[in-house]
Design a protein around this motif. Structure first.
Motif, mmCIF file in Angstrom:
data_model
loop_
_atom_site.group_PDB
_atom_site.id
_atom_site.type_symbol
_atom_site.label_atom_id
_atom_site.label_comp_id
_atom_site.label_asym_id
_atom_site.label_seq_id
_atom_site.Cartn_x
_atom_site.Cartn_y
_atom_site.Cartn_z
ATOM 1 N N ALA A 184 35.849 37.200 42.678
ATOM 2 C CA ALA A 184 37.045 37.986 42.957
ATOM 3 C C ALA A 184 37.292 39.036 41.889
ATOM 4 O O ALA A 184 38.166 39.897 42.054
ATOM 5 C CB ALA A 184 38.262 37.074 43.062
ATOM 6 N N ARG A 206 38.155 43.843 48.202
ATOM 7 C CA ARG A 206 38.586 43.280 49.482
ATOM 8 C C ARG A 206 40.017 43.670 49.847
ATOM 9 O O ARG A 206 40.427 43.504 50.983
ATOM 10 C CB ARG A 206 38.451 41.758 49.452
ATOM 11 C CG ARG A 206 37.020 41.268 49.276
ATOM 12 C CD ARG A 206 36.167 41.593 50.466
ATOM 13 N NE ARG A 206 34.752 41.278 50.231
ATOM 14 C CZ ARG A 206 33.789 41.523 51.111
ATOM 15 N NH1 ARG A 206 34.086 42.091 52.278
ATOM 16 N NH2 ARG A 206 32.533 41.230 50.828
ATOM 17 N N THR A 242 37.383 42.804 42.789
ATOM 18 C CA THR A 242 37.057 42.797 44.212
ATOM 19 C C THR A 242 37.609 44.039 44.923
ATOM 20 O O THR A 242 38.663 44.564 44.557
ATOM 21 C CB THR A 242 37.608 41.534 44.897
ATOM 22 O OG1 THR A 242 37.243 41.549 46.285
ATOM 23 C CG2 THR A 242 39.122 41.465 44.799
#
Length: 246
Positions: free
Chosen positions: A89, A94, A92
């Motif tokens: 993470a 995302r 990240t």
């Protein structure tokens, strides 16, 4: 040897509290949900069940937990709406997501010995304007004594965690307002810690010759008894401040 089959969540979180949290978080009808350090993603899946049009992503490095999450998603008819990804993470890409979950996983966002502040700043960059962050973070219920620290995890220090008021201040400094603050009960902690070891304890009772397993379980139980009632877990529902800049 099977492990963790007695646990619904990988932390001191009851189903009743989880359902109340999901009800609160789903009120804003998030379209995207990102779970940092998701484990097997039970809270993520409950959020997707509560918001049928949402899509979720769980990020973790534990392949066994991710596999459990994928199986659970299949069983609940959610496999087409969630991805469980084996990746770091740290930095990240995302996000941003409308709802970001980070429960007991701030260390996934920072290398610092006490990662809370850096994790909060990272989370601020991962949540959409008008979204929500759920941060599950350890804190000291009271200042631990030197003897208690000596019995906890290796190298345990008072600086490993903050007290609750300081934790809330860090959230505000990172660009959030705390919509809701709650903390795990001692009963939730006991359920988690007992469930964490229960499968292995039952196995060990039938295999008393397994010295390494016995030593590991005894060591963890001793550590738990040292932080029981001293280490807390806060569940903070955080709202990003509009127009905030670091």
């Amino acid at each position: 040897m099977t492990t963790h089959t007695r646990l619904t969540f990988h932390g001191p979180l009851s189903s009743a509290r989880a359902d109340a949290i999901v009800d609160r978080l789903s009120a804003s009808r998030p379209r995207t949900v990102l779970d940092i350090g998701c484990g097997w993603g039970e809270l993520l899946l409950r959020a997707l069940e509560a918001v049928p049009k949402a899509r979720g992503t769980g990020v973790d490095l534990d392949e066994a937990d991710l596999a459990r999450g994928r199986r659970s998603a299949e069983e609940r008819g959610l496999a087409g709406r969630v991805d469980f990804l084996a990746e770091s993470a740290r930095d990240t890409a995302r996000g941003p997501a409308d709802l970001v979950l980070c429960v007991g996983a701030s260390q996934a966002l920072s290398d610092a010995d006490c990662p809370t502040a850096e994790a909060l700043h990272a989370l601020r960059g991962l949540v959409s304007d008008g979204g929500r962050v759920l941060l599950g973070e350890g804190f000291w219920e009271r200042t631990p004594t030197p003897a208690e620290l000596a019995g906890m995890w290796p190298g345990a220090s008072e600086s490993d965690h903050h007290i609750l008021p300081a934790l809330l201040d860090l959230a505000v400094e990172a660009g959030f307002r705390p919509e809701w603050t709650e903390t795990a009960t001692l009963a939730e902690w006991d359920h988690f810690e007992s469930g964490y070891q229960a499968d292995q304890e039952v196995w060990l009772a039938a295999h008393p010759e397994a010295v390494e397993v016995r030593e590991r379980l005894d060591r963890h139980r001793s550590q738990w008894m040292s932080y029981r009632g001293v280490l807390g877990m806060a569940y903070l529902t955080l709202v990003p401040v509009s127009g905030w800049t670091a």
